[in-house]
Design an enzyme around this catalytic site. Structure first.
Site, PDB file in Angstrom:
ATOM      1  N   TYR A 139       0.845  -1.208   0.000  1.00  8.87           N
ATOM      2  CA  TYR A 139       0.000   0.000   0.000  1.00  8.87           C
ATOM      3  C   TYR A 139       0.882   1.262   0.000  1.00  8.87           C
ATOM      4  O   TYR A 139       0.691   2.165  -0.817  1.00  8.87           O
ATOM      5  CB  TYR A 139      -0.914  -0.035   1.228  1.00  8.87           C
ATOM      6  CG  TYR A 139      -1.701   1.226   1.461  1.00  8.87           C
ATOM      7  CD1 TYR A 139      -2.815   1.526   0.688  1.00  8.87           C
ATOM      8  CD2 TYR A 139      -1.329   2.128   2.463  1.00  8.87           C
ATOM      9  CE1 TYR A 139      -3.544   2.691   0.905  1.00  8.87           C
ATOM     10  CE2 TYR A 139      -2.044   3.285   2.685  1.00  8.87           C
ATOM     11  CZ  TYR A 139      -3.147   3.569   1.905  1.00  8.87           C
ATOM     12  OH  TYR A 139      -3.867   4.738   2.126  1.00  8.87           O
ATOM     13  N   ARG A 207      -0.082   7.940  17.613  1.00  3.89           N
ATOM     14  CA  ARG A 207      -0.485   8.249  16.245  1.00  3.89           C
ATOM     15  C   ARG A 207      -0.912   9.712  16.183  1.00  3.89           C
ATOM     16  O   ARG A 207      -1.208  10.336  17.195  1.00  3.89           O
ATOM     17  CB  ARG A 207      -1.667   7.355  15.806  1.00  3.89           C
ATOM     18  CG  ARG A 207      -1.327   5.871  15.686  1.00  3.89           C
ATOM     19  CD  ARG A 207      -0.389   5.585  14.522  1.00  3.89           C
ATOM     20  NE  ARG A 207      -0.033   4.178  14.429  1.00  3.89           N
ATOM     21  CZ  ARG A 207       1.021   3.597  15.000  1.00  3.89           C
ATOM     22  NH1 ARG A 207       1.827   4.315  15.762  1.00  3.89           N
ATOM     23  NH2 ARG A 207       1.274   2.323  14.823  1.00  3.89           N
ATOM     24  N   ARG A 266       1.456  -6.189  18.231  1.00  6.68           N
ATOM     25  CA  ARG A 266       1.471  -6.668  16.844  1.00  6.68           C
ATOM     26  C   ARG A 266       2.880  -6.540  16.274  1.00  6.68           C
ATOM     27  O   ARG A 266       3.457  -5.432  16.290  1.00  6.68           O
ATOM     28  CB  ARG A 266       0.467  -5.873  16.019  1.00  6.68           C
ATOM     29  CG  ARG A 266      -0.962  -6.263  16.432  1.00  6.68           C
ATOM     30  CD  ARG A 266      -1.956  -5.917  15.385  1.00  6.68           C
ATOM     31  NE  ARG A 266      -2.449  -4.558  15.571  1.00  6.68           N
ATOM     32  CZ  ARG A 266      -3.682  -4.172  15.243  1.00  6.68           C
ATOM     33  NH1 ARG A 266      -4.524  -5.020  14.707  1.00  6.68           N
ATOM     34  NH2 ARG A 266      -4.058  -2.944  15.435  1.00  6.68           N
TER      35      ARG A 266
HETATM   36  P1  NAD Z   1     -12.777   4.731   1.607  1.00  5.16           P
HETATM   37  O1  NAD Z   1     -12.564   3.270   1.399  1.00  5.16           O
HETATM   38  O2  NAD Z   1     -13.883   5.164   2.498  1.00  5.16           O
HETATM   39  O3  NAD Z   1     -12.953   5.470   0.205  1.00  5.16           O
HETATM   40  C1  NAD Z   1     -12.370   5.014  -0.987  1.00  5.16           C
HETATM   41  C2  NAD Z   1     -13.425   5.074  -2.065  1.00  5.16           C
HETATM   42  O4  NAD Z   1     -12.840   4.637  -3.307  1.00  5.16           O
HETATM   43  C3  NAD Z   1     -14.617   4.149  -1.800  1.00  5.16           C
HETATM   44  O5  NAD Z   1     -15.815   4.860  -1.990  1.00  5.16           O
HETATM   45  C4  NAD Z   1     -14.464   3.026  -2.818  1.00  5.16           C
HETATM   46  O6  NAD Z   1     -15.709   2.468  -3.204  1.00  5.16           O
HETATM   47  C5  NAD Z   1     -13.742   3.742  -3.944  1.00  5.16           C
HETATM   48  N1  NAD Z   1     -12.934   2.846  -4.785  1.00  5.16           N
HETATM   49  C6  NAD Z   1     -12.066   1.889  -4.398  1.00  5.16           C
HETATM   50  N2  NAD Z   1     -11.519   1.283  -5.463  1.00  5.16           N
HETATM   51  C7  NAD Z   1     -12.055   1.882  -6.561  1.00  5.16           C
HETATM   52  C8  NAD Z   1     -11.900   1.691  -7.957  1.00  5.16           C
HETATM   53  N3  NAD Z   1     -11.070   0.771  -8.447  1.00  5.16           N
HETATM   54  N4  NAD Z   1     -12.606   2.479  -8.785  1.00  5.16           N
HETATM   55  C9  NAD Z   1     -13.463   3.425  -8.311  1.00  5.16           C
HETATM   56  N5  NAD Z   1     -13.646   3.643  -6.995  1.00  5.16           N
HETATM   57  C10 NAD Z   1     -12.959   2.881  -6.131  1.00  5.16           C
HETATM   58  O7  NAD Z   1     -11.372   5.302   2.114  1.00  5.16           O
HETATM   59  P2  NAD Z   1     -10.987   6.757   2.669  1.00  5.16           P
HETATM   60  O8  NAD Z   1     -10.537   6.574   4.068  1.00  5.16           O
HETATM   61  O9  NAD Z   1     -12.044   7.754   2.371  1.00  5.16           O
HETATM   62  O10 NAD Z   1      -9.688   7.060   1.788  1.00  5.16           O
HETATM   63  C11 NAD Z   1      -9.675   8.010   0.721  1.00  5.16           C
HETATM   64  C12 NAD Z   1      -8.249   8.147   0.228  1.00  5.16           C
HETATM   65  O11 NAD Z   1      -7.395   8.611   1.260  1.00  5.16           O
HETATM   66  C13 NAD Z   1      -7.633   6.832  -0.272  1.00  5.16           C
HETATM   67  O12 NAD Z   1      -6.817   7.108  -1.398  1.00  5.16           O
HETATM   68  C14 NAD Z   1      -6.774   6.398   0.890  1.00  5.16           C
HETATM   69  O13 NAD Z   1      -5.717   5.542   0.482  1.00  5.16           O
HETATM   70  C15 NAD Z   1      -6.286   7.731   1.415  1.00  5.16           C
HETATM   71  N6  NAD Z   1      -5.871   7.717   2.823  1.00  5.16           N
HETATM   72  C16 NAD Z   1      -6.797   7.546   3.817  1.00  5.16           C
HETATM   73  C17 NAD Z   1      -6.377   7.562   5.150  1.00  5.16           C
HETATM   74  C18 NAD Z   1      -7.353   7.404   6.298  1.00  5.16           C
HETATM   75  O14 NAD Z   1      -6.918   7.478   7.461  1.00  5.16           O
HETATM   76  N7  NAD Z   1      -8.647   7.207   6.049  1.00  5.16           N
HETATM   77  C19 NAD Z   1      -5.012   7.732   5.459  1.00  5.16           C
HETATM   78  C20 NAD Z   1      -4.102   7.878   4.424  1.00  5.16           C
HETATM   79  C21 NAD Z   1      -4.538   7.893   3.102  1.00  5.16           C
END
Ligand code: NAD
Length: 303
Positions: A139, A207, A266
């Protein structure tokens, strides 16, 4: 009024961003495959294109007529990246290249989600953007790949970008039932229902927990700051919170007492993580981050 494409707009962070864009009077198109997102998260008035961000034709059509793109779609889980290495790579890195490629003919600015996972084990705290990037997971490696391709998009194709390295984001609509979700929504859900929470190890690991409201402010500001130099910035608070302190804060916000059990530590878990918010504050002019307790109260109220 501008037109924005938000990939992943039915997810946790994306749905808050879409609501903010709609509140500002903008038109919003959402591209989401609903794999972890929910249609009921779609902001009122936003258009949903249900499809895969790694499919070039779908993304090319979605990009038509937009002024800027926020690219948040990803399989947002270190664990999923371990279980399904190639599948997550396709969504997380190929999907980003597809978005940048679709943006290049009209040089549409792209703001994209990177992650603190690009750093791996920190060598110094707080973590600044100049710290070594040594991801410890597929990731994190793919998120770093996104940043490298964003740089190529600027250099080679003149596409302006801005990458945001999110730390531990939390807020309403983070799905507590998902096995991959953040610790805060799990703690809020369990303590609010009077159940115990399990802390792995001694609970002194720290964190940097960022309220989603702050993340949305960073995303909105980054759309104006995107450039061909492909800047990246941490999105964090600069404040460390131990997991034990977190459990106590959640209990306080929920008005219950913290019932904690300890599980085995962990293996390989990063002990301390806190980011430096200096660059984001300088480049994006972000104000003070909301207090943890205020953010937690919003989650409890949502549940
Ligand atoms: P989330 O899983 O709630 O949202 C991701 C969205 O992307 C979902 O709605 C999912 O259905 C959609 N998705 C996944 N694969 C897809 C594809 N192939 N095509 C179209 N849509 C797709 O996650 P989030 O927490 O809202 O994360 C949003 C972004 O922020 C992501 O890129 C994640 O890696 C990044 N991020 C999140 C965090 C956190 O703490 N939540 C931390 C670091 C980075």
């Amino acid at each position: 009024m501008a037109v924005f494409l938000v990939t992943g707009g039915c997810g946790f962070i994306g749905s808050h961003l879409c609501a903010a864009l709609r509140a500002q009077g903008h038109a919003v198109k959402v591209l989401d495959d609903l794999s972890t997102g929910f249609e009921e998260n779609l902001a009122p008035g936003a258009e949903l294109i249900c499809g895969d961000v790694a499919d070039p034709e779908t993304v090319r059509r979605a990009m038509e007529g937009v002024d800027a793109c926020f690219h948040l779609a990803a399989i947002a889980s270190v664990q999923r990246g371990t279980e399904d290495w190639l599948g997550t790579h396709r969504a997380n890195l190929t999907g980003t290249i597809v978005v940048l490629d679709a943006a290049r003919s009209r040089r549409v600015p792209v703001v994209y989600a990177s992650s603190a996972a690009v750093y791996g084990q920190p060598t110094a705290l707080p973590i600044t953007e100049d710290a070594p990037t040594r991801p410890l997971s597929a990731y994190g490696a793919d998120k770093l790949g996104c940043e490298l391709h964003a740089r190529a998009a600027g250099e080679v194709h003149g596409v302006p970008t801005f990458g945001l390295r999110f730390f531990n984001v939390f807020g309403p609509r983070q799905d507590p039932r998902s096995p991959y979700t953040g610790v805060i929504s799990i703690f809020c859900d369990r303590l609010d229902r009077g159940e115990t929470v399990t802390i792995y190890g001694d609970g002194q690991q720290t964190r940097d927990f960022v309220p989603v409201r702050h993340v949305v402010s960073a995303l909105l500001a980054a759309a104006d700051a995107a450039s061909v130099e492909a800047p990246v910035a941490n999105v964090c608070t600069g404040r460390p919170t131990s997991v034990l302190e977190l459990a106590e804060c959640v209990a306080k916000a929920a008005g219950v007492s913290a019932r904690v059990v300890h599980g085995p530590a962990r293996p390989g878990e990063i002990r301390h993580s806190v980011g430096s918010a200096e660059r984001a504050n300088a480049l994006l002019g972000l104000g003070a981050t909301p207090e943890l307790l205020d953010g937690l109260a919003e989650v409890i109220a949502w549940m």
